[in-house]
Scaffold this motif. Structure first.
Motif, PDB file in Angstrom:
ATOM      1  N   ASP A  77       3.851  -3.636  -8.222  1.00  0.00           N
ATOM      2  CA  ASP A  77       4.849  -2.914  -7.430  1.00  0.00           C
ATOM      3  C   ASP A  77       4.603  -1.404  -7.460  1.00  0.00           C
ATOM      4  O   ASP A  77       5.096  -0.685  -6.594  1.00  0.00           O
ATOM      5  N   ARG A  78       3.861  -0.941  -8.433  1.00  0.00           N
ATOM      6  CA  ARG A  78       3.568   0.486  -8.572  1.00  0.00           C
ATOM      7  C   ARG A  78       2.149   0.827  -8.114  1.00  0.00           C
ATOM      8  O   ARG A  78       1.607   1.867  -8.453  1.00  0.00           O
ATOM      9  N   ASP A  79       1.518  -0.102  -7.363  1.00  0.00           N
ATOM     10  CA  ASP A  79       0.144   0.105  -6.900  1.00  0.00           C
ATOM     11  C   ASP A  79       0.073  -0.316  -5.437  1.00  0.00           C
ATOM     12  O   ASP A  79       0.424  -1.445  -5.097  1.00  0.00           O
ATOM     13  N   GLY A  80      -0.382   0.584  -4.578  1.00  0.00           N
ATOM     14  CA  GLY A  80      -0.381   0.309  -3.144  1.00  0.00           C
ATOM     15  C   GLY A  80      -1.436  -0.668  -2.661  1.00  0.00           C
ATOM     16  O   GLY A  80      -1.319  -1.206  -1.572  1.00  0.00           O
ATOM     17  N   ILE A  81      -2.493  -0.901  -3.445  1.00  0.00           N
ATOM     18  CA  ILE A  81      -3.581  -1.760  -2.950  1.00  0.00           C
ATOM     19  C   ILE A  81      -3.727  -3.063  -3.733  1.00  0.00           C
ATOM     20  O   ILE A  81      -4.803  -3.647  -3.802  1.00  0.00           O
ATOM     21  N   SER A  82      -2.625  -3.506  -4.330  1.00  0.00           N
ATOM     22  CA  SER A  82      -2.598  -4.856  -4.906  1.00  0.00           C
ATOM     23  C   SER A  82      -1.194  -5.414  -4.705  1.00  0.00           C
ATOM     24  O   SER A  82      -0.272  -4.678  -4.378  1.00  0.00           O
ATOM     25  N   GLY A  83      -1.060  -6.709  -4.907  1.00  0.00           N
ATOM     26  CA  GLY A  83       0.257  -7.318  -4.754  1.00  0.00           C
ATOM     27  C   GLY A  83       0.255  -8.460  -3.771  1.00  0.00           C
ATOM     28  O   GLY A  83      -0.655  -9.264  -3.741  1.00  0.00           O
TER      29      GLY A  83
ATOM     30  N   ALA B 183      -2.564 -17.729 -20.718  1.00  0.00           N
ATOM     31  CA  ALA B 183      -2.172 -17.565 -19.314  1.00  0.00           C
ATOM     32  C   ALA B 183      -3.115 -16.587 -18.632  1.00  0.00           C
ATOM     33  O   ALA B 183      -3.589 -15.630 -19.248  1.00  0.00           O
ATOM     34  N   ILE B 184      -3.394 -16.860 -17.364  1.00  0.00           N
ATOM     35  CA  ILE B 184      -4.183 -15.924 -16.553  1.00  0.00           C
ATOM     36  C   ILE B 184      -3.518 -15.838 -15.183  1.00  0.00           C
ATOM     37  O   ILE B 184      -3.042 -16.849 -14.655  1.00  0.00           O
ATOM     38  N   ALA B 185      -3.435 -14.630 -14.640  1.00  0.00           N
ATOM     39  CA  ALA B 185      -2.750 -14.423 -13.365  1.00  0.00           C
ATOM     40  C   ALA B 185      -3.518 -13.426 -12.510  1.00  0.00           C
ATOM     41  O   ALA B 185      -4.211 -12.549 -13.041  1.00  0.00           O
ATOM     42  N   SER B 186      -3.389 -13.575 -11.197  1.00  0.00           N
ATOM     43  CA  SER B 186      -3.961 -12.582 -10.281  1.00  0.00           C
ATOM     44  C   SER B 186      -3.021 -12.400  -9.102  1.00  0.00           C
ATOM     45  O   SER B 186      -2.189 -13.260  -8.820  1.00  0.00           O
ATOM     46  N   ASP B 187      -3.181 -11.285  -8.424  1.00  0.00           N
ATOM     47  CA  ASP B 187      -2.435 -11.086  -7.189  1.00  0.00           C
ATOM     48  C   ASP B 187      -3.169 -11.817  -6.065  1.00  0.00           C
ATOM     49  O   ASP B 187      -4.229 -12.398  -6.275  1.00  0.00           O
ATOM     50  N   LEU B 188      -2.602 -11.799  -4.861  1.00  0.00           N
ATOM     51  CA  LEU B 188      -3.160 -12.570  -3.745  1.00  0.00           C
ATOM     52  C   LEU B 188      -3.627 -11.706  -2.575  1.00  0.00           C
ATOM     53  O   LEU B 188      -4.049 -12.233  -1.552  1.00  0.00           O
ATOM     54  N   ARG B 189      -3.578 -10.397  -2.726  1.00  0.00           N
ATOM     55  CA  ARG B 189      -3.926  -9.517  -1.607  1.00  0.00           C
ATOM     56  C   ARG B 189      -5.433  -9.381  -1.450  1.00  0.00           C
ATOM     57  O   ARG B 189      -6.161  -9.250  -2.426  1.00  0.00           O
ATOM     58  N   TYR B 190      -5.883  -9.411  -0.203  1.00  0.00           N
ATOM     59  CA  TYR B 190      -7.258  -9.029   0.128  1.00  0.00           C
ATOM     60  C   TYR B 190      -7.166  -7.952   1.185  1.00  0.00           C
ATOM     61  O   TYR B 190      -6.521  -8.148   2.224  1.00  0.00           O
TER      62      TYR B 190
ATOM     63  N   ARG C 141      -8.831  -3.880   2.809  1.00  0.00           N
ATOM     64  CA  ARG C 141      -9.894  -2.894   2.910  1.00  0.00           C
ATOM     65  C   ARG C 141      -9.200  -1.538   2.762  1.00  0.00           C
ATOM     66  O   ARG C 141      -8.509  -1.100   3.676  1.00  0.00           O
ATOM     67  N   GLU C 142      -9.363  -0.941   1.586  1.00  0.00           N
ATOM     68  CA  GLU C 142      -8.625   0.250   1.207  1.00  0.00           C
ATOM     69  C   GLU C 142      -7.127  -0.016   1.376  1.00  0.00           C
ATOM     70  O   GLU C 142      -6.602  -0.919   0.742  1.00  0.00           O
ATOM     71  N   LEU C 143      -6.415   0.717   2.240  1.00  0.00           N
ATOM     72  CA  LEU C 143      -4.967   0.524   2.355  1.00  0.00           C
ATOM     73  C   LEU C 143      -4.556  -0.484   3.429  1.00  0.00           C
ATOM     74  O   LEU C 143      -3.373  -0.727   3.629  1.00  0.00           O
ATOM     75  N   GLN C 144      -5.543  -1.084   4.122  1.00  0.00           N
ATOM     76  CA  GLN C 144      -5.241  -2.080   5.154  1.00  0.00           C
ATOM     77  C   GLN C 144      -5.260  -3.479   4.536  1.00  0.00           C
ATOM     78  O   GLN C 144      -6.261  -3.889   3.955  1.00  0.00           O
ATOM     79  N   THR C 145      -4.165  -4.217   4.645  1.00  0.00           N
ATOM     80  CA  THR C 145      -4.095  -5.590   4.135  1.00  0.00           C
ATOM     81  C   THR C 145      -4.629  -6.539   5.200  1.00  0.00           C
ATOM     82  O   THR C 145      -4.191  -6.500   6.351  1.00  0.00           O
ATOM     83  N   ILE C 146      -5.579  -7.397   4.802  1.00  0.00           N
ATOM     84  CA  ILE C 146      -6.214  -8.335   5.732  1.00  0.00           C
ATOM     85  C   ILE C 146      -5.676  -9.746   5.531  1.00  0.00           C
ATOM     86  O   ILE C 146      -5.432 -10.471   6.476  1.00  0.00           O
ATOM     87  N   SER C 147      -5.481 -10.134   4.260  1.00  0.00           N
ATOM     88  CA  SER C 147      -5.044 -11.500   3.972  1.00  0.00           C
ATOM     89  C   SER C 147      -4.183 -11.495   2.720  1.00  0.00           C
ATOM     90  O   SER C 147      -4.292 -10.603   1.877  1.00  0.00           O
ATOM     91  N   THR C 148      -3.326 -12.517   2.600  1.00  0.00           N
ATOM     92  CA  THR C 148      -2.445 -12.598   1.426  1.00  0.00           C
ATOM     93  C   THR C 148      -2.603 -13.938   0.709  1.00  0.00           C
ATOM     94  O   THR C 148      -1.653 -14.458   0.140  1.00  0.00           O
ATOM     95  N   ASP C 149      -3.816 -14.499   0.755  1.00  0.00           N
ATOM     96  CA  ASP C 149      -4.067 -15.759   0.037  1.00  0.00           C
ATOM     97  C   ASP C 149      -5.421 -15.744  -0.678  1.00  0.00           C
ATOM     98  O   ASP C 149      -6.078 -16.763  -0.798  1.00  0.00           O
TER      99      ASP C 149
END
Length: 195
Positions: free
Chosen positions: A176-182, A21-28, A30-38
């Motif tokens: 859930d314990r990391d602000g720049i992924s998810g 199995a391989i998995a990744s999150d979907l967040r893109y 720039r530092e703490l600003q979320t630009i895209s979720t796909d």
């Protein structure tokens, strides 16, 4: 802040019984600003071989294109599909060529041997040093959390359904314990006859 954590992201791979199995999150972001979720960070190289590329988003896209080119050249020359171990060594070689100006990605390779269907997972640092454990490998900004969750949940000989549940729980609890992924995740279970 490290350049590897500029865009955030998480990738994890786990081996099971004749499956991987391989998995990744979907967040893109720039530092703490979320630009895209796909924005997925795992890519299919062939039906039994996937690569995950956590790191700097621009380098993820560059490395993916270079890997596809090299894999296609190999398959044209050899007339057969590339095995995961061969692919991992090719990735390692490509990264080491650029050791004085590296790509800011830490690749994770997951796949099944096309003949024996034995699972293979490995991770690398940004200059291509291979680490191939038998159980799981993680990368990205919540790497420590992923490793802790995987240590807790992973068991040897898991089937595809158990592996899906294990990798999903590890991934969700880690980011859930990391602000720049998810922002959601994508999971691929690779078996000998289907994905």
């Amino acid at each position: 802040m490290s350049i590897l954590s500029y865009n955030g992201g998480a990738v994890v791979a786990m081996s099971g019984d004749k499956c991987v199995a391989i998995a990744s999150d979907l967040r893109y972001g720039r530092e703490l600003q979320t630009i895209s979720t796909d924005f997925t960070k795992v890519f299919e190289m062939n039906p039994h071989l996937w690569v995950g590329l956590p790191g700097l988003a621009t380098d993820i896209q560059t490395v993916k294109q270079k890997l596809e080119f090299r894999k296609n050249m190999y398959e044209l020359k050899e007339g057969r599909q590339m095995k995961p171990k061969t692919f991992a060594n090719m990735v390692s070689n490509m990264l080491y060529e650029r050791r004085f100006g590296p790509f800011f990605v830490e690749p994770i390779v997951a796949g099944l041997d096309p003949v024996t269907f034995e699972p293979y997972v490995c991770g690398m640092d940004l200059i291509g040093c291979i680490n191939n454990p038998v159980d799981f490998v993680a990368g990205g900004t919540p790497e420590e959390q992923l490793l802790g969750m995987c240590e807790t949940l992973w068991e040897p000989g898991m089937g595809p359904d158990e592996l899906f549940e294990c990798i999903s729980q590890a991934m969700m609890n880690a980011f859930d314990r990391d602000g720049i992924s998810g922002w959601g995740a994508v999971v691929h279970i690779i078996e000998k006859d289907k994905i």
